[in-house]
Design a protein around this motif. Structure first.
Motif, short mmCIF file in Angstrom:
data_model
loop_
_atom_site.label_atom_id
_atom_site.label_comp_id
_atom_site.label_asym_id
_atom_site.label_seq_id
_atom_site.Cartn_x
_atom_site.Cartn_y
_atom_site.Cartn_z
N ASP A 143 -6.16 -4.17 1.70
CA ASP A 143 -6.41 -4.09 0.26
C ASP A 143 -5.40 -3.13 -0.39
OD1 ASP A 143 -8.62 -5.73 0.55
OD2 ASP A 143 -10.06 -4.07 0.58
N LEU A 144 -5.20 -1.99 0.24
CA LEU A 144 -4.28 -0.99 -0.30
C LEU A 144 -2.86 -1.53 -0.38
CD1 LEU A 144 -4.19 2.77 0.47
CD2 LEU A 144 -2.11 1.44 0.84
N VAL A 145 -2.42 -2.18 0.68
CA VAL A 145 -1.06 -2.71 0.72
C VAL A 145 -0.87 -3.82 -0.32
CG1 VAL A 145 0.58 -4.03 2.13
CG2 VAL A 145 -0.62 -2.07 3.10
N SER A 146 -1.86 -4.66 -0.47
CA SER A 146 -1.77 -5.75 -1.46
C SER A 146 -1.64 -5.19 -2.87
CB SER A 146 -3.02 -6.64 -1.38
OG SER A 146 -3.06 -7.33 -0.15
N PHE A 147 -2.42 -4.15 -3.18
CA PHE A 147 -2.33 -3.52 -4.50
C PHE A 147 -0.96 -2.89 -4.70
CE2 PHE A 147 -2.52 0.20 -7.20
CZ PHE A 147 -3.14 -0.29 -8.34
N ALA A 148 -0.49 -2.17 -3.68
CA ALA A 148 0.79 -1.48 -3.80
C ALA A 148 1.95 -2.46 -3.98
CB ALA A 148 1.03 -0.61 -2.57
N LYS A 149 1.87 -3.61 -3.34
CA LYS A 149 2.92 -4.62 -3.49
C LYS A 149 2.92 -5.20 -4.90
CE LYS A 149 3.72 -6.11 1.26
NZ LYS A 149 3.71 -7.23 2.23
N ALA A 150 1.73 -5.37 -5.45
CA ALA A 150 1.62 -5.95 -6.80
C ALA A 150 1.89 -4.92 -7.89
CB ALA A 150 0.22 -6.55 -6.99
N ASN A 151 1.78 -3.64 -7.52
CA ASN A 151 1.94 -2.57 -8.51
C ASN A 151 2.84 -1.46 -7.95
OD1 ASN A 151 -0.36 -3.30 -10.64
ND2 ASN A 151 -1.21 -3.57 -8.59
N PRO A 152 4.12 -1.71 -7.81
CA PRO A 152 5.03 -0.73 -7.20
C PRO A 152 4.98 0.63 -7.89
CG PRO A 152 6.13 -2.84 -7.49
CD PRO A 152 4.83 -2.94 -8.23
N GLY A 153 4.75 1.67 -7.13
CA GLY A 153 4.78 3.03 -7.66
C GLY A 153 3.50 3.50 -8.32
N LYS A 154 2.54 2.61 -8.53
CA LYS A 154 1.32 3.01 -9.23
C LYS A 154 0.31 3.70 -8.31
CE LYS A 154 1.43 -0.24 -13.09
NZ LYS A 154 0.68 -1.26 -13.85
N ASN A 178 6.47 -2.36 3.49
CA ASN A 178 7.37 -2.76 2.41
C ASN A 178 6.74 -2.57 1.04
OD1 ASN A 178 9.78 -3.72 1.33
ND2 ASN A 178 9.09 -5.85 1.33
N ILE A 179 6.22 -1.35 0.83
CA ILE A 179 5.60 -1.01 -0.44
C ILE A 179 6.24 0.26 -1.00
CG2 ILE A 179 3.40 -2.12 0.07
CD1 ILE A 179 2.30 0.64 0.83
N LYS A 180 5.94 0.55 -2.26
CA LYS A 180 6.44 1.75 -2.92
C LYS A 180 5.26 2.52 -3.48
CE LYS A 180 9.40 4.62 -4.84
NZ LYS A 180 10.22 5.55 -4.03
N MET A 181 5.12 3.79 -3.03
CA MET A 181 4.05 4.66 -3.54
C MET A 181 4.68 5.91 -4.15
SD MET A 181 1.13 4.38 -0.51
CE MET A 181 2.18 5.03 0.81
N THR A 182 3.90 6.65 -4.93
CA THR A 182 4.39 7.86 -5.58
C THR A 182 3.84 9.09 -4.88
OG1 THR A 182 4.56 6.77 -7.74
CG2 THR A 182 4.41 9.18 -7.73
N HIS A 183 4.74 9.99 -4.54
CA HIS A 183 4.38 11.21 -3.82
C HIS A 183 3.92 12.30 -4.77
CE1 HIS A 183 5.83 14.86 -1.26
NE2 HIS A 183 4.55 14.63 -1.07
N VAL A 184 2.79 12.92 -4.45
CA VAL A 184 2.28 14.07 -5.20
C VAL A 184 2.13 15.23 -4.23
CG1 VAL A 184 0.46 14.96 -6.70
CG2 VAL A 184 1.01 12.51 -6.73
N PRO A 185 3.11 16.14 -4.18
CA PRO A 185 3.04 17.26 -3.23
C PRO A 185 2.14 18.39 -3.72
CG PRO A 185 5.08 17.38 -4.47
CD PRO A 185 4.38 16.12 -4.93
N TYR A 186 1.42 19.01 -2.79
CA TYR A 186 0.57 20.16 -3.09
C TYR A 186 1.01 21.34 -2.23
CZ TYR A 186 -2.69 16.96 -5.46
OH TYR A 186 -3.26 16.05 -6.31
N LYS A 187 0.51 22.52 -2.56
CA LYS A 187 0.77 23.69 -1.74
C LYS A 187 -0.38 23.86 -0.75
CE LYS A 187 3.55 26.16 -5.16
NZ LYS A 187 3.70 27.40 -5.97
#
Length: 325
Positions: A143-154, A178-187
């Motif tokens: 499910d996660l991969v399908s969403f990420a493929k349909a919504n790159p970076g979201k 083969n997906i694109k996700m956005t990184h949110v780094p924390y301390k």
């Protein structure tokens, strides 16, 4: 008869004296306290494992073993101190996967991750958990991969910081799927988990100790473990081969290093002692409780593992453009 006692009386032959002294020190090892450096504060997995191993080493080797926490610069301070310590086996460091991920992205370290150290032993390996917040619609990793493929970076994922094993594992999944996700780094992982629970971020890949209790309390959902197959740490959760992404598999690991040039007899004695300790039934149960499984291997095999890990993370860092702050 030429002995260490009368060695100092000899006017010439200083090289022979030094050689005999070195051999004696190696065969007599250990005859004084051993220090286990830990590059994090008390309470983390490195510290917990160091204290457990240290206690057992005291009984096995018959000398005191002191854990010395140096929580600075993401573990780098402890590594620098080790690299500068005498190569005699009396100063060691207990570290984890972050050692190689950090070395893959940091350019100005005061040591070489391979050349500055002598591998002693691996302690254990463990899975990470791929988890999502309950506010997300994802019930499976598919499910996660399908969403990420349909919504790159979201889709965004949290980590304990740039260059952390959490980021590398997430980017490894991105590459394999083969997906694109956005990184949110924390301390740190604590704030990231808090935001996952509140719905501020969508996903976290982190160690079992960091997340498993939240999963079991139904506060977040686990989609898979990052090992190829299911893990005894969480056997109810699918491995990545079963989920269809075996190339994204990654283990957390913990191990022990000494300074470069540590004599082979000392390395062999420490390796043998540690392997005997971690494969005892009591220690097996301890590691599983802490989210890992003991792994006994030779010092040479552990060294090869470090080289392979570093090469792998350098390639991932280049492909995903991961750069240290």
């Amino acid at each position: 008869m030429f002995t260490l006692t009368n060695c100092m009386r000899v006017i010439t032959g200083f090289v022979l004296c030094a050689t005999l002294a070195t051999v004696h020190a190696q065969t007599d090892f250990p005859n004084k306290p051993i220090t286990l450096l830990v590059g994090s504060a008390p309470g983390g997995s490195n510290d917990i494992f160091a204290r457990a191993i240290g206690k057992q080493l005291q009984e096995t080797l018959g000398v005191s073993v002191v854990v010395d926490n140096k929580p600075a610069a993401g573990g780098i301070l402890a590594n620098v101190l080790l690299a500068k310590a005498p190569a005699d086996g009396y100063t060691l460091v207990v570290l984890s996967s972050t050692f190689t991920t950090g070395a893959a992205v940091r350019k100005n370290l005061q040591y070489d991750a391979i050349k500055s150290f002598t591998p002693i032993a691996m302690l254990a390996k463990g899975p990470m958990l791929i988890t999502v917040g309950n506010n997300t619609p994802f019930k499976t990793i598919e499910d996660l991969v399908s969403f990420a493929k349909a919504n790159p970076g979201k889709l965004n994922y949290g980590t304990s910081g740039v260059g952390s094993i959490n980021q590398f594992a997430s980017e490894l999944l991105s590459e394999a799927a083969n997906i694109k996700m956005t990184h949110v780094p924390y301390k740190g992982m604590g704030p990231a988990v808090t935001d996952l629970l509140s719905g501020q971020i969508d996903m976290i890949i982190a160690s079992a100790p960091s997340l498993l209790s939240q999963v079991k309390n139904d506060k977040i959902r686990a989609l898979a473990v990052t090992t190829v197959d299911r893990s005894e740490v969480a056997p109810e959760i699918r491995g990545l081969k079963e989920a269809g992404f075996p190339k994204a598999a990654v283990d957390l690991w913990w191990g022990v290093l000494a300074p470069a040039g540590t004599p082979k007899p000392v390395v062999e004695k420490l390796n043998k002692s540690i392997n005997q300790i971690i494969t005892s039934e009591a220690m097996k149960s301890f590691f599983v409780k802490e989210g890992a499984s003991p792994v006994a291997m030779t010092a040479e095999a552990f060294g090869n593992h470090l080289v392979n890990e570093l090469d792998r993370w350098k390639a991932i860092a280049l492909n995903a453009n991961i750069q240290a702050d």
